[in-house]
Structures are given as C-alpha cells and as structure tokens.
Design an enzyme around this catalytic site. Sequence first.
Site, short mmCIF file in Angstrom:
data_model
loop_
_atom_site.label_atom_id
_atom_site.label_comp_id
_atom_site.label_asym_id
_atom_site.label_seq_id
_atom_site.Cartn_x
_atom_site.Cartn_y
_atom_site.Cartn_z
N GLU A 55 -11.12 3.66 3.00
CA GLU A 55 -10.06 4.62 2.32
C GLU A 55 -10.19 4.18 0.87
OE1 GLU A 55 -5.85 3.95 3.55
OE2 GLU A 55 -6.02 5.56 4.98
N HIS B 21 -4.02 13.81 0.66
CA HIS B 21 -4.35 13.01 1.55
C HIS B 21 -3.02 12.92 2.83
CE1 HIS B 21 -5.18 9.26 4.13
NE2 HIS B 21 -4.12 8.88 3.89
N GLN C 159 -4.32 1.92 14.76
CA GLN C 159 -3.27 2.84 13.87
C GLN C 159 -2.56 3.77 14.58
OE1 GLN C 159 -4.72 4.44 10.13
NE2 GLN C 159 -2.57 4.75 9.48
N GLU D 292 -8.98 3.94 -2.75
CA GLU D 292 -7.79 3.86 -3.44
C GLU D 292 -7.86 2.91 -4.89
OE1 GLU D 292 -4.61 1.93 -1.07
OE2 GLU D 292 -5.32 2.92 0.61
N ARG E 177 -8.53 3.68 12.79
CA ARG E 177 -7.82 4.75 13.23
C ARG E 177 -7.08 4.64 14.49
NH1 ARG E 177 -6.38 5.83 8.13
NH2 ARG E 177 -8.16 6.73 6.69
N ASP F 215 -9.29 0.26 1.39
CA ASP F 215 -8.03 -0.15 2.49
C ASP F 215 -8.78 0.25 3.90
OD1 ASP F 215 -5.81 -1.19 3.33
OD2 ASP F 215 -4.90 0.77 3.51
N ARG G 209 0.59 16.81 12.81
CA ARG G 209 1.89 17.60 12.95
C ARG G 209 1.85 19.02 12.68
NH1 ARG G 209 3.50 12.86 10.35
NH2 ARG G 209 3.25 13.67 8.29
N THR H 106 -9.07 -5.89 3.02
CA THR H 106 -8.99 -4.78 2.08
C THR H 106 -9.84 -5.30 0.97
OG1 THR H 106 -6.81 -4.56 2.80
CG2 THR H 106 -7.27 -3.81 0.35
N ASP I 253 0.75 -1.17 0.07
CA ASP I 253 0.10 -0.05 0.05
C ASP I 253 0.94 1.26 -0.02
OD1 ASP I 253 -2.67 1.11 -0.05
OD2 ASP I 253 -2.58 1.51 2.05
N LYS J 256 -4.68 -2.31 9.49
CA LYS J 256 -4.90 -2.38 8.04
C LYS J 256 -5.29 -3.55 7.95
CE LYS J 256 -3.71 2.08 6.98
NZ LYS J 256 -4.23 2.77 5.88
N GLU K 205 -10.46 12.15 6.94
CA GLU K 205 -10.23 13.60 6.39
C GLU K 205 -11.57 14.30 6.40
OE1 GLU K 205 -7.56 13.77 2.88
OE2 GLU K 205 -7.65 11.58 3.02
N THR L 120 -5.16 6.64 -0.32
CA THR L 120 -6.14 7.20 -0.20
C THR L 120 -5.86 8.53 -1.51
OG1 THR L 120 -6.62 6.87 1.99
CG2 THR L 120 -7.95 8.63 0.89
#
Lengths: 425, 425
Positions: free
Chosen positions: B198, B132, B239, B200, B236, B232, B141, B256, B125, B252, B362, B348
């Site tokens: 997600e 994204h 994660q 993808e 969260r 995917d 961050r 999938t 992945d 993850k 998001e 994503t």
Amino acid sequence: MPLLPSWIDSANRADTPFPLNNLPCGVFSDTDPTPRCGVAIGDMILDVAALEQAGILALAGGPYFTAPRWNGFMAAGSEAWAALRARLQSLLREGAAERDNIRPHLVPQVRTRMHMPFEVAEFTDFYAGRHHAFNVGTMFRGPENALPANWLHMPVGYNGRASSVVVSGTPVRRPWGQIKAPDEAAPRFAPSARFDFELELGAVVGLPSQSGHPVSVAEADGMIFGYVLLNDWSARDIQAWEYQPLGPFQSKATATTISPWIVTRAALAPWRVATPDRSVPLLPYLHEPGPLLYDIELEVALTPRGGSEKVVCRTNSREMYYAAAQQLAHHASSGCPMRCGDLLGSGTISGPGPDSRGCLLELSWGGTQPVQIGEGRVRRFLEDHDTVTLRGYLHADDHMIGFGDCTGTVLPALDDPYARPAPPP
Amino acid sequence: MPLLPSWIDSANRADTPFPLNNLPCGVFSDTDPTPRCGVAIGDMILDVAALEQAGILALAGGPYFTAPRWNGFMAAGSEAWAALRARLQSLLREGAAERDNIRPHLVPQVRTRMHMPFEVAEFTDFYAGRHHAFNVGTMFRGPENALPANWLHMPVGYNGRASSVVVSGTPVRRPWGQIKAPDEAAPRFAPSARFDFELELGAVVGLPSQSGHPVSVAEADGMIFGYVLLNDWSARDIQAWEYQPLGPFQSKATATTISPWIVTRAALAPWRVATPDRSVPLLPYLHEPGPLLYDIELEVALTPRGGSEKVVCRTNSREMYYAAAQQLAHHASSGCPMRCGDLLGSGTISGPGPDSRGCLLELSWGGTQPVQIGEGRVRRFLEDHDTVTLRGYLHADDHMIGFGDCTGTVLPALDDPYARPAPPP
C-alpha cells in the site's frame, strides 16, 4: 495449595488479597515521592528496589529495579521470575531469619500512592468473551446473526492505544467526539452521552517474540509475566458512528485503567482451569496444551458521588472463550513481533446471567433497561462523578489472592475542549 | 523557492533529491557500525552526531544526538527544528567558511547502511484517500454504497502495530494466517496468497499532546516534525476474513516499511496545497486553517527477481481527502494523548485513473485483472522475491527534493512457522 504463613501478621489474615502466596508487582511512592518497584504483602509493600540496593536481593543478571517499572525484570525471563518469587517467599516466610533486615524496607500501603506498574509497549484489546460478543451482536444484528462469522475460529482483536493506559485511581475525563444518532441527519461534535466501563482481564507480556516467527500457544503462555484487571472505558455513541469499517478508535482512546498490581502467572497457577467446550474445533495453531484460564471471581462496583457502592456485575474469567495465551499466539501468527510490556485485554467478560454482564451497554441492554444502583438511583450509562471499581479474587480453602481495586472516577466533559489559557503577556 | 547552492557539488545537481533545500533526517552506519543521526546532502550524509560532539553544532537545549534516533530532537520543538535547519544551511551553503571543519564529518551514502530514523511510539493507519476508499468499497459493496457513511465526516483510522515498522531495505516474510475464501466451509491456516503493498505517506509526530486535551488542526500541524514514505504491507485474504467487526489486525501486522529519511515540514513548506473540495462540510474541529497537503509526486515500482523494474502506479499526495494535521486532530479529539514518535499513515493514496491506484488490490481489481509488469509478466498480487519500491518527489523549477527509496523484497513464507531448532544437547 494452603496458605504460606508469613511473619507479617496481616499477610496471614483470611481477608487479605496479598498473602505470601501472591506477591504481586507494583510501583509505589510514599513520603519519598520517588516511584519504585515493590511487592504487596498483607497491608504492607516491600520495597524491592531498596532491597536490591541494600544487597539483600541479588538476582542473577540484575540489578533489575533501578527504574520505576517492572519491564526490565519482566524481560529477564522465567528463571529470574522464579528466583525472585523463591527469594521473597524465603525472606518473608514465618520464622525467616532475615526479618530484622527486611523490616526497614516495608511501607504501610495506606501511606503509599501507586503508579503504573510497567511501561505499556503496545495495547491490544480482544473480544474473547462469548456472552459479551453474543449480547452485543444480538443488540446490533439480532440473535441469529449475533456472533460474527470468524468469532468461533479466532480470538478477534484490534490494536488499542498504549498512551492512554493509566493506573487505578486516575480520574477519567468524559470525552468529546463525533456522534450521530440513527435519526440525525449529520454528526455533531459533542460530549459522549453513553460513556461506559468494560470489565476485562489484561495479560502482561514479559518475553518478546521474534519478527517473522509465530509462537505456539504453549510458548505464548510462557511469555506471559502476569495479569492485571483492566477497565476499557468506552464511549458507545462515538463507537457506534465510527467503528465501521476499521474498528473502534476514538471511542476507546480516552483511557484504559489497570489495577496497580500485576499478579504473576506463578501466583495464579493453582487456579488454572480449562477453556469452555468448543462449538467448532479450533485450528491447530490455537489448540490448548492444557488448562489456560483462571478461576478469577470478578465484580464491578458503581459508586455515585455522595452515594453508596453498588455491585452491578459478578462474573468469572472462566467465561473467556479464548485464553490470553491463545490471543497472544494469534497476535504473533502473522510474524508480528511481540514485545516486553505488551498488554492484551481480554475484552468484556460477561457471564450467562443478567447480573453477570461486564458493561453498562449489556446491563442496560443498549440503554433501554435502567440498572438499579440503590437508593432509588438508576443508570443507563455512566454519569459524571460516578466511580467504577473492578475487583478480582481467587479463593482457596484458607486464603485468597487478589489484584487490588482497579478504580476510576468520571470527570465532567470540558466545557470547550479547544479553549486555551491566554499566553502570558 | 530557488535552489540553495551548496559547496558540496552533488547537492546542486538537478537530479539529486537531497539539495540544501531538503536536509532530511536519518540514522546511518558505515565502516563504523555504530548507528548515528545524519542528514542527507547530495550524495553524502552529514554526521550530525559527530558534528555535535565536536562542538560545531551546539543547539540550545542539547545535546540531542547522543542516541541513534531522532526522537530527542523531535521532542525539542519548533525553535530547535528551525535552529538546526538554519545552522546546517549556514554550514553547507556555497562559500561557507567552515567547510574544512565539516568535510571530515561527511560520509558517502554508497558506503552506508540506513537504520530506523526514529523510534515509533505508536502507529496509526488512516484511510484518507477518497479514490482508494471508493474503489475498495465498490469491490466489496458496489458503487452506490462504496463510501462508508462516516467517511466524508471524519478521517477514519485504526491503531496499527508499531513493533513491526521497519526501515527501507528490510526483507519482508510472506505471512501465514487464517484464511477462508467465500466458497470454503471453514478457515485454513496457510501462507497468504494475496499479499499486497500500500502506497502511503506517513506523518511523524514530534510534539506530544496532553491527556484529556484535544488539539486543533493548526496545533496538530505544528506538532508534526516531518513525513516519510510508508508501505503498509497487507495480506488481503487474511484481511477479508478477520476485519469484521473490529478492523484489520494480523493482515497488517507483518511489516510496515518506511523510507530511511524523514523529510521535515520546513523542507516541504514550499509545496503546500489545499485539500480537495468537500462534498459535505466538515465539523469545525476538522476545519483547515490553510493549505495542509503537499504536492508530492508518488510512484510504486515493482521488480521481479531477475527482471526489470516496472512503475505500476503514479499518483500524488494531493489526492488525500484529509491531511495529516486533520488526522492528528481527530486522533486527539477524545483526549487521547499523542506522543513524540507517533507515526500516522495516510492510507493508500490512489489517484482517479487506473494507473494511479496505490495497491495491487485496486490495480488488479481484486485479483480479476492481471497487471502487466513487463517482459510478459503479470501480477495479481505479490509473488515471492518481488521487490516493491515507493518513491516521492517534489519538483521546483531548478531543483527537487525527495525521500529516498522506500523498498522491500518479499521472502517466501516459512515452510513450518512453528518449527524450532532442536535445543542444544
């Protein structure tokens, strides 16, 4: 457990890693180039595929050895595993009546070439050695932040690449990759200058688990068919630049070398030992139902081209903070289905002392302290034509068992990895 | 490229995703429960396995369709891929003489069940969507440090788990896992409360590469057989606690989901578009030899149990900063051998606007902004019995092509994932 004497003399010698107590599983070829399943005994290999075809080995649910890989038998489960072990020990024990029927199916190991013992379904690499995690963390973040916050709570791991797992003896080409030193403005594409080994133990999953259904640690332990030695070749310069935020990728994708022999869980059983004391309690899904580790003495030897071998690391798999069964239980905790042939690397197994560090990154402390390898030579990282050999032994009073050498030699990087031979005219 | 008219009327309708221009590859069963290879055409599936067995399809190097997966044909290479496409277009084109021989091998799609179109060798992945990466980085961050330092230089990716890739329609069980909120002192083992999708695109590798030998971007493009939609599923909360330092793992690994149809590279060719402008130049091994992306309109629809479908995201695969061929070239850059059946997720694919974000993380900005899904309902993350459907279309003047729905419904977490039925007495 004392030595089980065999009518094959070489299996009774104190210095063989392959007494009747062991019976590790491999795939070999000899003057007949067809790879086939075999079991090591003393300095011979017993051709179990031929034995099965001859009707001497007739396990319920078989035939298991028509393909040159152990996966079919690994999927057969613990009754079949016990049945094979019992039958082979009966055929090979001192005084066995069948020796004349067996002898034609023995091949001297010196005449054989070893192949991958099983087909790797998926490869996962963990980070289960506390000294390794602490040392590497100290180098990158200082001793007070060395262990990641989650480390004492879960066996941290990541998915690796199965296609690049190779058997002992396969040469390993120094990789190219994206590299950016801290003082460089932009990355370069260049051969790795910090190519390294990692001393690991690999667990080989035999029994699958079901999608959506986690497994307990006890169930996970029962799914493990056996163990291999594992060298997780690592390009430290590629790794440093790529690993944030999604983990190691191309730095670990060039090759992973495993020992030619899978030592079964049954063979290892007498050497079971407890996991280390816990700094913080584990969540119940990771609790140990009993001793889960093994007292395997491990070493790494480095041999430069034209030079002598030097042992650069001695450690023990008891140093693992999380056992393979705990790694496997964690791996399935999300409902991820585990498969026959999954390979779980332990992560580098370092001990507490400076001579027990399982990779050059630690031994040379990030390349700052040259490692003496004898004859006036030093290493910070691997040089071209260096040969790395991992060994693992379990010692009893009157015998030992082992995995066979797990070895690989570093080939120089390609001059131009994108050069292609001109197409034929 | 105009519509290629077919003697199958439903393939000529403007609203079918499966005109003769498409011919995507899948595996189906119907009243005959044996899964077999087929190609979608209008509202029918052409049973190519039966066609091959009947001798109507006789490709050089075949037979290719004796097993219920496309891998054998995918490994056959570009000449075989072109030959099949040409032969099927000849058999199905308006006015084709063979229609009476073909008709018995057509099955209405409404009567079929779809299976995995190919066996996934390994799943990787990537993180190739700039919006994204920027959005997620901003949440964690701040905007000034949003993109990781390496992100503009390489397609960042990580190895995923192949065993949990499932075909559209497979229910997905909400996972348990280790979770620790920032304000909690220690982790808990609990069902994920922040389960997400997600959006993808997945590239399906047909041709392998050789160990030790990287491939150029052009070579990588030629290795790709086709594309699937890919969801995917991501927990969260698991994660956030696990992903440092080695990347996403159990968050993850639950499932999938891929679309039932692989749309081939040949079918997508008319929609090739260039990758976005570069903020910084790429290293030569990642240079584009020409347009590598596709103009695929993508959407995600969310349907609560008993409610109506609501499209929560519309975006386009043009938003990818790195094309699949660049991901694949990077993947092989260390000499990692790539295999037939490797699946490469794009990461994503979010667009620039708030309605073009490809995951709930998001869309709800980390759970802080509820997403309206109609009828007074909102979502921060997925709730039990929610159905997520990905769709992808490529529009021409007089026709379109598509992937078929890529869908999955969230089942509630198990009450006790370690409960086992009592063994039979």
